[in-house]
Design an enzyme around this catalytic site. Structure first.
Site, PDB file in Angstrom:
ATOM      1  N   PHE A 111       0.850  -1.192   0.000  1.00 44.26           N
ATOM      2  CA  PHE A 111       0.000   0.000   0.000  1.00 44.26           C
ATOM      3  C   PHE A 111       0.891   1.250   0.000  1.00 44.26           C
ATOM      4  CE2 PHE A 111      -2.570   3.145   2.464  1.00 44.26           C
ATOM      5  CZ  PHE A 111      -3.535   3.343   1.488  1.00 44.26           C
ATOM      6  N   ASP A 182       6.832  -2.999   8.640  1.00 40.53           N
ATOM      7  CA  ASP A 182       5.446  -2.618   8.353  1.00 40.53           C
ATOM      8  C   ASP A 182       4.608  -3.894   8.509  1.00 40.53           C
ATOM      9  OD1 ASP A 182       2.970  -1.964   7.355  1.00 40.53           O
ATOM     10  OD2 ASP A 182       3.740  -0.778   5.673  1.00 40.53           O
ATOM     11  N   HIS A 185      -0.405  -5.895   7.930  1.00 38.68           N
ATOM     12  CA  HIS A 185      -1.205  -7.079   7.578  1.00 38.68           C
ATOM     13  C   HIS A 185      -0.984  -8.219   8.569  1.00 38.68           C
ATOM     14  CE1 HIS A 185      -0.839  -5.936   2.994  1.00 38.68           C
ATOM     15  NE2 HIS A 185      -1.413  -4.990   3.716  1.00 38.68           N
ATOM     16  N   GLN A 208      -7.325  -0.467  10.176  1.00 38.48           N
ATOM     17  CA  GLN A 208      -8.305   0.016   9.197  1.00 38.48           C
ATOM     18  C   GLN A 208      -9.304  -1.115   8.905  1.00 38.48           C
ATOM     19  OE1 GLN A 208      -7.802  -1.279   5.865  1.00 38.48           O
ATOM     20  NE2 GLN A 208      -9.583  -0.212   5.018  1.00 38.48           N
ATOM     21  N   LYS A 211      -8.574  -4.787   7.885  1.00 39.67           N
ATOM     22  CA  LYS A 211      -7.518  -5.550   8.551  1.00 39.67           C
ATOM     23  C   LYS A 211      -8.064  -6.643   9.482  1.00 39.67           C
ATOM     24  CE  LYS A 211      -4.343  -3.048   6.567  1.00 39.67           C
ATOM     25  NZ  LYS A 211      -5.143  -2.048   5.858  1.00 39.67           N
ATOM     26  N   ARG A 244       6.156  16.847  31.701  1.00 43.18           N
ATOM     27  CA  ARG A 244       6.295  18.301  31.500  1.00 43.18           C
ATOM     28  C   ARG A 244       4.904  18.936  31.372  1.00 43.18           C
ATOM     29  NH1 ARG A 244      10.079  20.479  33.493  1.00 43.18           N
ATOM     30  NH2 ARG A 244       9.551  22.316  32.223  1.00 43.18           N
ATOM     31  N   TYR A 247       0.995  22.440  28.128  1.00 38.44           N
ATOM     32  CA  TYR A 247       1.176  23.327  26.968  1.00 38.44           C
ATOM     33  C   TYR A 247       2.642  23.635  26.688  1.00 38.44           C
ATOM     34  CZ  TYR A 247      -3.843  23.846  26.577  1.00 38.44           C
ATOM     35  OH  TYR A 247      -5.174  23.580  26.399  1.00 38.44           O
ATOM     36  N   ARG A 257      -3.856  10.956  17.739  1.00 37.03           N
ATOM     37  CA  ARG A 257      -4.335  10.085  18.823  1.00 37.03           C
ATOM     38  C   ARG A 257      -5.453   9.143  18.377  1.00 37.03           C
ATOM     39  NH1 ARG A 257      -3.625  15.161  21.569  1.00 37.03           N
ATOM     40  NH2 ARG A 257      -5.757  15.685  21.054  1.00 37.03           N
TER      41      ARG A 257
HETATM   42  C1  LIG Z   1       1.123  -2.568   4.069  1.00 36.21           C
HETATM   43  C2  LIG Z   1       0.369  -1.401   4.607  1.00 36.21           C
HETATM   44  N1  LIG Z   1       1.029  -0.446   5.291  1.00 36.21           N
HETATM   45  C3  LIG Z   1       0.404   0.610   5.798  1.00 36.21           C
HETATM   46  C4  LIG Z   1      -0.951   0.781   5.662  1.00 36.21           C
HETATM   47  C5  LIG Z   1      -1.603   2.029   6.169  1.00 36.21           C
HETATM   48  O1  LIG Z   1      -2.558   1.789   7.138  1.00 36.21           O
HETATM   49  P1  LIG Z   1      -3.812   2.788   7.308  1.00 36.21           P
HETATM   50  O2  LIG Z   1      -4.761   2.533   6.199  1.00 36.21           O
HETATM   51  O3  LIG Z   1      -4.366   2.398   8.654  1.00 36.21           O
HETATM   52  O4  LIG Z   1      -3.288   4.170   7.318  1.00 36.21           O
HETATM   53  C6  LIG Z   1      -1.697  -0.186   4.986  1.00 36.21           C
HETATM   54  C7  LIG Z   1      -3.157  -0.060   4.816  1.00 36.21           C
HETATM   55  O5  LIG Z   1      -3.795  -0.675   4.019  1.00 36.21           O
HETATM   56  C8  LIG Z   1      -1.020  -1.310   4.427  1.00 36.21           C
HETATM   57  O6  LIG Z   1      -1.675  -2.255   3.723  1.00 36.21           O
END
Ligand SMILES: Cc1ncc(COP(=O)(O)O)c(C=O)c1O
Length: 436
Positions: A111, A182, A185, A208, A211, A244, A247, A257
């Site tokens: 992605f 990363d 998945h 997301q 997932k 800390r 502000y 967040r």
């Molecule tokens: C391999 C990979 N990295 C990063 C992301 C980014 O995640 P998000 O959609 O939660 O921003 C995705 C989302 O599909 C992804 O498939």
């Protein structure tokens, strides 16, 4: 030979596959609890850092509870929740010290966020090809892509299968690079028994909607390094610093967040994850065995070091010539037989207009690269990444929700593919379907 559904025959299957997401009363109860509490955001700053439940007397936070459950589940000490997986990648890169001009080696078959996160910290994404058998980043190609400017590697555990972490850790050590996994998945997946995301300096997840663990949106960074966790936390909290004044802002942070509603749902989803992944693994192995008997169908190879696979996607490579049907026709026919399926990415990341037009830096500031010492033209990656190009032409994706069904449902998938193969000649008929 029965007539294919795409040519007016009866579909192999009319029942739907399991839908996604899966939820029950426990999500409803958890959400109502947050709603009625009035604590809709996680205001007790600092709770993120220790992956432990909030201390007695502290206001309870659903996000903190989820972090405390998910980080050790994935084999890490610290978990820092955030808005989404893209933010998690960007924040982790910043916290790891990746910045202007640094090169970050990424795969082109993933992605877009894997490649845009480096750009978001003013670094340069450099694409290295994938391995054709697994669709994961190929270590030899990463090694070739390294220049004196390279600062980090982002292996993606694509579709939930562990990338070759031994090779990446070795490359990183020899070239003094950081490894950011990363794991968007890869919830619950492992490399040699170690949770993915916990092996490099940091790992990132996405929650997301598609997932395997989801709250519609959401992200999380895991790490075993407390200093890194604190910096990630700071970036997500507008640059604040634990201990800390509220502000007082110490770095260029942002509001990334996660809300309490997301935290509440994710803790409930997590309880089902291991059982769901076990079912996915069982069904994926069955499909591997059955589908690989058919000409032109090659499921991705599962490496022995991928000791837990989350099968976010079930993927096979489709050889049009050997199977006897163009992939687009095959996909349409499989859909018509009642098996939802996708072609995946239409092209590798570097072919996106954004890369071709370099529409990411201020005008007049072209991206330069250590290999060439001059402006980088992203079209050069087509020749360097033949496997990614091929993957875009040949892949067939099935969503993980299909793997939550039973053995007889997997048999429907296999029968539908067999049926299309048996009728392959009809796709070449002048009047499609006529020869059946
Ligand atoms: C391999 C990979 N990295 C990063 C992301 C980014 O995640 P998000 O959609 O939660 O921003 C995705 C989302 O599909 C992804 O498939």
């Amino acid at each position: 030979m029965s007539r294919l559904a795409i040519f007016g025959g009866t579909p192999e299957r009319s029942r739907p596959f399991p839908s996604w997401p899966v939820f029950d009363d426990s999500e409803e109860k958890a959400l109502l609890e947050v709603l009625r509490s009035g604590n809709w955001w996680r205001y007790s700053h600092g709770q993120a850092v220790e992956a432990t439940a909030p201390e007695a007397g502290q206001p309870s936070s659903k996000v903190a509870e989820f972090q405390a459950a998910f980080a050790p589940f994935q084999g890490a000490r610290y978990g820092i929740a955030c808005a989404n997986g893209s933010a998690a990648l960007e924040v982790a890169l910043k916290a790891l010290g990746v910045g202007p001009g640094d090169e970050v080696v990424v795969p082109p078959y993933t992605f877009i966020a894997t490649a845009t996160a480096p750009l978001a910290v003013n670094a340069v994404p450099i694409f290295a090809d994938i391995d054709y058998d697994t669709f994961n980043l190929a270590p030899e190609r990463v090694e070739e892509a390294i220049t004196p400017r390279t600062k980090a590697i982002i292996p993606v555990h694509f579709a939930g299968q562990a990338a070759d972490m031994e090779a990446f850790l070795d490359i990183a050590q020899r070239h003094n690079l950081v490894v950011l996994e990363d794991a968007a998945h890869a919830h619950g997946a492992a490399w040699k028994g170690r949770g993915l995301g916990s092996i490099g300096q940091a790992g990132t997840f996405s929650f997301q909607a598609s997932k395997n663990l989801t709250a519609g949106e959401g992200g999380l960074i895991i790490t075993n390094h407390r200093d890194l966790a604190e910096i990630c936390e700071s970036y997500i909290w507008g640059g604040r610093k634990i201990g800390r004044p509220w502000y007082e802002h110490h770095r260029l942070g942002w509001n990334y967040r996660m809300t309490e509603f997301q935290g509440a749902i994710l803790s409930q989803q997590l309880k089902r994850l291991a059982g769901q992944n076990a079912r996915r693994e069982e069904n994926a192995s069955y499909l591997d065995a059955q589908l690989s008997k058919l000409p032109g169908i090659r499921p991705l190879r599962v490496q022995p070091f991928a000791t837990g696979h989350s099968h976010h996607l079930y993927i096979f490579r489709f050889d049009e010539a050997e199977f006897g049907v163009p992939r687009a026709d095959f996909l349409a026919a499989l859909q018509a037989e009642g098996i939802p399926c996708l072609a995946g990415y239409a092209h590798p990341l570097y072919k996106n207009p954004m890369f071709l037009q370099q529409d990411f830096y201020p005008r007049g500031c072209p991206v330069t690269c250590g290999h060439y010492g001059r402006a980088l033209d992203y079209t050069c990656f087509e020749a360097l990444c033949p496997n990614a190009e091929r993957a875009c032409r040949e892949a067939v994706w099935l969503e993980h929700r299909l793997l939550l069904a039973g053995r007889e449902d997997m048999d429907d998938i296999v029968r539908a593919v067999e049926k299309i193969h048996e009728s392959r000649v009809n796709f070449n008929s002048p009047v499609r379907g006529e020869r059946e």
